[in-house]
Scaffold this motif. Structure first.
Motif, PDB file in Angstrom:
ATOM      1  N   CYS A  82      -1.416  77.268  27.653  1.00  0.00           N
ATOM      2  CA  CYS A  82      -1.229  78.931  27.853  1.00  0.00           C
ATOM      3  C   CYS A  82      -2.296  79.722  28.316  1.00  0.00           C
ATOM      4  O   CYS A  82      -2.559  80.505  29.209  1.00  0.00           O
ATOM      5  CB  CYS A  82      -0.280  79.525  26.786  1.00  0.00           C
ATOM      6  N   VAL A  83      -3.506  79.558  27.181  1.00  0.00           N
ATOM      7  CA  VAL A  83      -4.558  80.033  27.479  1.00  0.00           C
ATOM      8  C   VAL A  83      -5.333  79.623  28.848  1.00  0.00           C
ATOM      9  O   VAL A  83      -5.835  80.732  29.612  1.00  0.00           O
ATOM     10  CB  VAL A  83      -5.504  79.501  26.346  1.00  0.00           C
ATOM     11  N   ILE A  84      -5.192  78.463  29.216  1.00  0.00           N
ATOM     12  CA  ILE A  84      -6.031  78.057  30.502  1.00  0.00           C
ATOM     13  C   ILE A  84      -5.119  78.519  31.462  1.00  0.00           C
ATOM     14  O   ILE A  84      -5.663  78.999  32.608  1.00  0.00           O
ATOM     15  CB  ILE A  84      -5.723  76.514  30.342  1.00  0.00           C
ATOM     16  N   PHE A  85      -3.918  78.563  31.636  1.00  0.00           N
ATOM     17  CA  PHE A  85      -2.938  78.962  32.592  1.00  0.00           C
ATOM     18  C   PHE A  85      -3.218  80.432  32.720  1.00  0.00           C
ATOM     19  O   PHE A  85      -3.031  80.792  34.123  1.00  0.00           O
ATOM     20  CB  PHE A  85      -1.548  78.520  32.338  1.00  0.00           C
ATOM     21  N   ILE A  86      -3.318  80.998  31.715  1.00  0.00           N
ATOM     22  CA  ILE A  86      -3.290  82.698  31.931  1.00  0.00           C
ATOM     23  C   ILE A  86      -4.586  83.103  32.462  1.00  0.00           C
ATOM     24  O   ILE A  86      -4.750  84.001  33.309  1.00  0.00           O
ATOM     25  CB  ILE A  86      -3.313  83.344  30.318  1.00  0.00           C
ATOM     26  N   VAL A  87      -5.711  82.138  32.236  1.00  0.00           N
ATOM     27  CA  VAL A  87      -7.163  82.432  32.709  1.00  0.00           C
ATOM     28  C   VAL A  87      -7.150  82.037  34.323  1.00  0.00           C
ATOM     29  O   VAL A  87      -7.430  82.858  35.341  1.00  0.00           O
ATOM     30  CB  VAL A  87      -8.295  81.750  32.279  1.00  0.00           C
ATOM     31  N   LEU A  88      -6.294  81.117  34.708  1.00  0.00           N
ATOM     32  CA  LEU A  88      -5.936  80.466  35.972  1.00  0.00           C
ATOM     33  C   LEU A  88      -5.390  82.065  36.655  1.00  0.00           C
ATOM     34  O   LEU A  88      -5.398  81.949  37.799  1.00  0.00           O
ATOM     35  CB  LEU A  88      -5.500  79.305  35.974  1.00  0.00           C
ATOM     36  N   ASP A  89      -4.458  82.304  36.035  1.00  0.00           N
ATOM     37  CA  ASP A  89      -3.375  83.104  36.740  1.00  0.00           C
ATOM     38  C   ASP A  89      -4.265  84.503  37.155  1.00  0.00           C
ATOM     39  O   ASP A  89      -3.881  85.039  38.294  1.00  0.00           O
ATOM     40  CB  ASP A  89      -2.289  83.520  35.854  1.00  0.00           C
ATOM     41  N   ALA A  90      -5.258  84.872  36.175  1.00  0.00           N
ATOM     42  CA  ALA A  90      -5.992  85.971  36.512  1.00  0.00           C
ATOM     43  C   ALA A  90      -6.918  85.850  37.828  1.00  0.00           C
ATOM     44  O   ALA A  90      -7.416  86.518  38.446  1.00  0.00           O
ATOM     45  CB  ALA A  90      -6.753  86.457  35.260  1.00  0.00           C
ATOM     46  N   TYR A  91      -7.471  84.584  37.602  1.00  0.00           N
ATOM     47  CA  TYR A  91      -8.507  84.062  38.880  1.00  0.00           C
ATOM     48  C   TYR A  91      -7.894  83.726  40.175  1.00  0.00           C
ATOM     49  O   TYR A  91      -8.390  83.903  41.003  1.00  0.00           O
ATOM     50  CB  TYR A  91      -9.413  82.868  38.291  1.00  0.00           C
ATOM     51  N   PHE A  92      -6.524  83.313  40.121  1.00  0.00           N
ATOM     52  CA  PHE A  92      -5.791  83.018  41.087  1.00  0.00           C
ATOM     53  C   PHE A  92      -5.775  83.863  42.500  1.00  0.00           C
ATOM     54  O   PHE A  92      -6.203  83.278  43.583  1.00  0.00           O
ATOM     55  CB  PHE A  92      -4.348  82.621  40.704  1.00  0.00           C
ATOM     56  N   PRO A  93      -5.584  85.017  42.486  1.00  0.00           N
ATOM     57  CA  PRO A  93      -5.768  85.910  43.661  1.00  0.00           C
ATOM     58  C   PRO A  93      -7.225  85.881  44.224  1.00  0.00           C
ATOM     59  O   PRO A  93      -7.255  86.506  45.397  1.00  0.00           O
ATOM     60  CB  PRO A  93      -5.464  87.452  43.081  1.00  0.00           C
ATOM     61  N   GLN A  94      -8.265  85.529  43.562  1.00  0.00           N
ATOM     62  CA  GLN A  94      -9.296  85.395  44.126  1.00  0.00           C
ATOM     63  C   GLN A  94      -9.685  83.925  44.653  1.00  0.00           C
ATOM     64  O   GLN A  94     -10.928  84.190  45.482  1.00  0.00           O
ATOM     65  CB  GLN A  94     -10.538  85.780  42.921  1.00  0.00           C
ATOM     66  N   ILE A  95      -8.967  83.265  44.803  1.00  0.00           N
ATOM     67  CA  ILE A  95      -9.377  81.968  45.314  1.00  0.00           C
ATOM     68  C   ILE A  95      -8.529  81.974  46.830  1.00  0.00           C
ATOM     69  O   ILE A  95      -7.472  82.247  47.156  1.00  0.00           O
ATOM     70  CB  ILE A  95      -8.359  80.864  44.641  1.00  0.00           C
ATOM     71  N   SER A  96      -9.689  81.579  47.737  1.00  0.00           N
ATOM     72  CA  SER A  96      -9.231  81.740  49.072  1.00  0.00           C
ATOM     73  C   SER A  96      -8.954  80.250  49.747  1.00  0.00           C
ATOM     74  O   SER A  96      -8.470  80.124  50.875  1.00  0.00           O
ATOM     75  CB  SER A  96     -10.142  82.367  49.861  1.00  0.00           C
ATOM     76  N   ASN A  97      -9.135  79.250  49.039  1.00  0.00           N
ATOM     77  CA  ASN A  97      -8.993  77.977  49.520  1.00  0.00           C
ATOM     78  C   ASN A  97      -7.502  77.513  49.260  1.00  0.00           C
ATOM     79  O   ASN A  97      -6.939  77.414  48.138  1.00  0.00           O
ATOM     80  CB  ASN A  97      -9.928  76.928  48.889  1.00  0.00           C
ATOM     81  N   ALA A  98      -6.765  77.164  50.255  1.00  0.00           N
ATOM     82  CA  ALA A  98      -5.267  76.822  50.134  1.00  0.00           C
ATOM     83  C   ALA A  98      -5.083  75.411  49.294  1.00  0.00           C
ATOM     84  O   ALA A  98      -4.321  75.356  48.383  1.00  0.00           O
ATOM     85  CB  ALA A  98      -4.521  76.842  51.266  1.00  0.00           C
TER      86      ALA A  98
END
Length: 229
Positions: A82-98
């Motif tokens: 849950c900790v890892i995926f919460i961080v990834l969810d927060a960073y997800f909108p900044q990822i431009s690579n599909a």
């Protein structure tokens, strides 16, 4: 819904903490995180009791140490995930690579689906062992019921997380089927011609006049005559 493959075309922009916290997926993930803490912390802190006729502490679930160990293991791994995926969810909108987005969404889908199954197994095991627990260890009845209840709640939250991940995955697949190509990986476009550098002139500019010092007869120059002294 996100546009572009896995929403890649909408990447960028400032991070809005309040909007992120209010997202249904974030709320459910935080609840899953809290439920996992309740399960493994309760078993670790109150899950082992000392029966009157035995010197060693036993698991409160019918003395089955494997049941307690399984609950603790599932809870700790769920907490870390849950900790890892919460961080990834927060960073997800900044990822431009599909492709990177696809890997995150696929990993979320697989892990959430597997952990929904694990929580279901954990709930069944703990509920079954508690139903066979003797009166001697019912001093921890409230703790045991809390573990069983929050194991069931975890099934619901992780099933919702699986649904959210599957929705994002299907959206990304649909966008790729429509012909989306990640601009970062598109090398098929030829190098564009540019007009920044004009072609080298093949003839003199308009109005050019021959130098007055140029000999008039270039093909038959005058014969050389030595100077006289």
């Amino acid at each position: 819904m996100e546009s572009g493959a896995y929403g890649a075309s909408l990447s960028g922009g400032a991070f809005d903490f309040m909007s992120f916290i209010k997202q249904p997926q974030t709320i459910v993930r935080i609840l899953s995180w809290l439920f996992s803490i309740v399960v493994f912390a309760t078993i670790t802190g109150e899950g082992y009791v000392n029966p009157p006729n035995k010197p060693d502490a036993e698991c409160m679930f019918n003395g089955n140490d494997s049941a307690c160990g399984f609950g603790v293991g599932i809870g700790i791994l769920a907490f870390l995930a849950c900790v890892i995926f919460i961080v990834l969810d927060a960073y997800f909108p900044q990822i431009s690579n599909a492709k990177e987005r696809k890997n995150i969404v696929t990993g979320d889908l697989i892990f959430s689906g597997v952990w929904t199954l694990f929580w279901f197994i954990c709930f069944c095991v703990l509920a079954n062992q508690w139903s066979h627990t003797t009166k001697a260890v019912e001093i921890s009845a409230d703790a045991a019921r809390a573990v069983v209840a929050f194991s069931f709640f975890s099934i619901v939250t992780w099933a919702l997380l699986t649904t959210f991940a599957y929705t994002r995955y299907r959206q990304g697949v649909s966008d790729i089927d429509l012909g989306y190509t990640d601009p970062a990986n598109d090398y098929s476009t030829p190098y564009p011609a540019t007009s920044a550098y004009p072609a080298y002139p093949t003839s003199g500019p308009e109005g050019y006049q021959q130098s007055p010092f140029t000999p008039q007869n270039q093909e038959h120059p005058a014969p050389y005559q030595p100077p006289s002294y």
